[in-house]
Design an enzyme around this catalytic site. Structure first.
Site, PDB file in Angstrom:
ATOM      1  N   GLY A   8       0.829  -1.223   0.000  1.00  0.00           N
ATOM      2  CA  GLY A   8       0.000   0.000   0.000  1.00  0.00           C
ATOM      3  C   GLY A   8       0.851   1.255   0.000  1.00  0.00           C
ATOM      4  O   GLY A   8       0.487   2.282   0.585  1.00  0.00           O
ATOM      5  N   TYR A 141     -14.591  -1.552   9.866  1.00  0.00           N
ATOM      6  CA  TYR A 141     -13.183  -1.141   9.998  1.00  0.00           C
ATOM      7  C   TYR A 141     -12.681  -1.437  11.414  1.00  0.00           C
ATOM      8  O   TYR A 141     -11.593  -1.989  11.604  1.00  0.00           O
ATOM      9  CB  TYR A 141     -13.107   0.350   9.694  1.00  0.00           C
ATOM     10  CG  TYR A 141     -11.736   0.979   9.719  1.00  0.00           C
ATOM     11  CD1 TYR A 141     -10.771   0.649   8.772  1.00  0.00           C
ATOM     12  CD2 TYR A 141     -11.432   1.959  10.667  1.00  0.00           C
ATOM     13  CE1 TYR A 141      -9.526   1.274   8.788  1.00  0.00           C
ATOM     14  CE2 TYR A 141     -10.189   2.592  10.674  1.00  0.00           C
ATOM     15  CZ  TYR A 141      -9.241   2.243   9.725  1.00  0.00           C
ATOM     16  OH  TYR A 141      -8.011   2.867   9.733  1.00  0.00           O
TER      17      TYR A 141
HETATM   18  C1  AKB Z   1     -10.202   6.818   9.166  1.00  0.00           C
HETATM   19  O1  AKB Z   1     -10.794   7.886   9.399  1.00  0.00           O
HETATM   20  O2  AKB Z   1     -10.758   5.798   8.767  1.00  0.00           O
HETATM   21  C2  AKB Z   1      -8.727   6.753   9.466  1.00  0.00           C
HETATM   22  C3  AKB Z   1      -8.464   6.259  10.843  1.00  0.00           C
HETATM   23  C4  AKB Z   1      -8.614   7.147  12.004  1.00  0.00           C
HETATM   24  O3  AKB Z   1      -8.135   5.116  11.021  1.00  0.00           O
HETATM   25  N1  AKB Z   1      -8.127   8.033   9.255  1.00  0.00           N
END
Ligand code: AKB
Length: 315
Positions: A8, A141
């Site tokens: 990446g 995430y």
């Molecule tokens: C996001 O906003 O997804 C990233 C993070 C804080 O991991 N910048």
């Protein structure tokens, strides 16, 4: 670290980290990879290979070809994009990480991958969030990041792979724009301040999140990777931060230099919900104690540098 493989490498962190590592460790000793090519010093300034991190065989082949002793795995989908496509996020974020860890195990290399403030959730203590605390994120995430932290610990404990990592806050840089994060507003605001003199924030007034300028983030990676392994207790998920700020804090910092600057709000419910599930400010005592982490840029110093560098970049 003598011979380093980065995945990446054309992303927001990779494009600055690759250049810095090539300066320190030598151009030929930093192999940049990404799923695509681009007109960038990352591609033209040293060894570069196309790599989709879900392709384990190719990753292993490249790592063997260059005989790397360190893998820095950065390829990932950020929070907002991951929320829009959770299946893709799981595939890229988890299978990519697993492949990179397997390469590190197979070739006995050191290993770094970032976690994030996204690894925390709505029932995590919001202020001065401790290093070790409740982690029940409500985003794909976040799920990926918590699983990743645990997986890296597992590879250390089970296979002895020297895994290390930090929980990054929102990262601000003028070189490469972030793609699809919740904290991206804190980069966009600087571009728009110079281009239009105004900014419409998709994050609501009063929403505090941790942020950091990219030079501090790059230095943190190098410092952690060079730290004495014996001194590391947490290894894979050190809280680090420089600034805890809301949109109006950025507005005020920019106004000090561009008094005409104005800001209004059009809140994006998806990213706002993610932001509200994250801490206001995290405590980085463990990173300070175990490997001497220290951020050099506060919001004013960062704003001065961002505006100066972006002025040059945008002409
Ligand atoms: C996001 O906003 O997804 C990233 C993070 C804080 O991991 N910048």
């Amino acid at each position: 670290m003598k011979k380093i493989l980065i995945t990446g490498a054309l992303g927001q962190i990779g494009s600055e980290l690759t250049t810095k590592l090539r300066e320190i460790y030598g151009t030929d000793n930093v192999v940049a990879t990404d799923i695509r090519e681009a007109d960038s010093p990352v591609v033209t300034g040293g060894p570069f290979e196309i790599l989709d991190v879900t392709d384990y065989e190719k990753m292993l082949m490249i790592a063997k070809k260059y005989q790397v002793d360190t893998v820095i795995h950065l390829a990932a989908l950020l929070s907002a994009k991951a929320e829009n496509n959770p299946q893709l996020a799981w595939n890229l974020n988890m299978n990519g990480l697993m492949n990179a860890l397997e390469v590190a195990r197979e070739l006995d290399t050191k290993f770094f991958t970032p976690s994030s403030i996204g690894a925390f959730g709505p029932n995590t203590p919001k202020d001065l969030t401790p290093q070790d605390t409740i982690q029940r994120p409500t985003t794909m995430y976040g799920v990926n990041k918590v699983a990743g932290e645990l997986l890296c610990d597992y590879y250390y404990n089970r296979f002895g792979v020297d895994t290390r990592g930090v929980r990054f806050p929102g990262l601000i840089s003028y070189v490469t724009e972030p793609g699809g994060g919740t904290t991206d507003y804190a980069v966009e605001i600087y571009y728009e301040a110079l281009k239009k003199g105004s900014y419409t924030s998709y994050i609501a007034e009063g929403t505090q999140m941790d942020m950091m300028y990219m030079p501090d983030a790059v230095n943190a990676i190098i410092q952690l990777m060079e730290a004495d392994s014996e001194k590391l207790v947490h290894r894979n998920a050190f809280n680090i931060t420089a600034v805890s700020a809301s949109p109006e804090d950025f507005e005020a910092a920019i106004k000090k230099q561009l008094p005409e600057f104005t800001m209004d709000y059009k809140v994006d419910p998806v990213r706002q919900k993610i932001a509200e599930s994250w801490p206001n400010s995290i405590d980085c005592a463990a990173a300070k104690d175990e490997w001497g982490f220290e951020a050099k840029y506060d919001i004013d110093k960062m704003t001065t540098d961002m505006l100066e560098k972006l002025r040059e970049k945008l002409g």
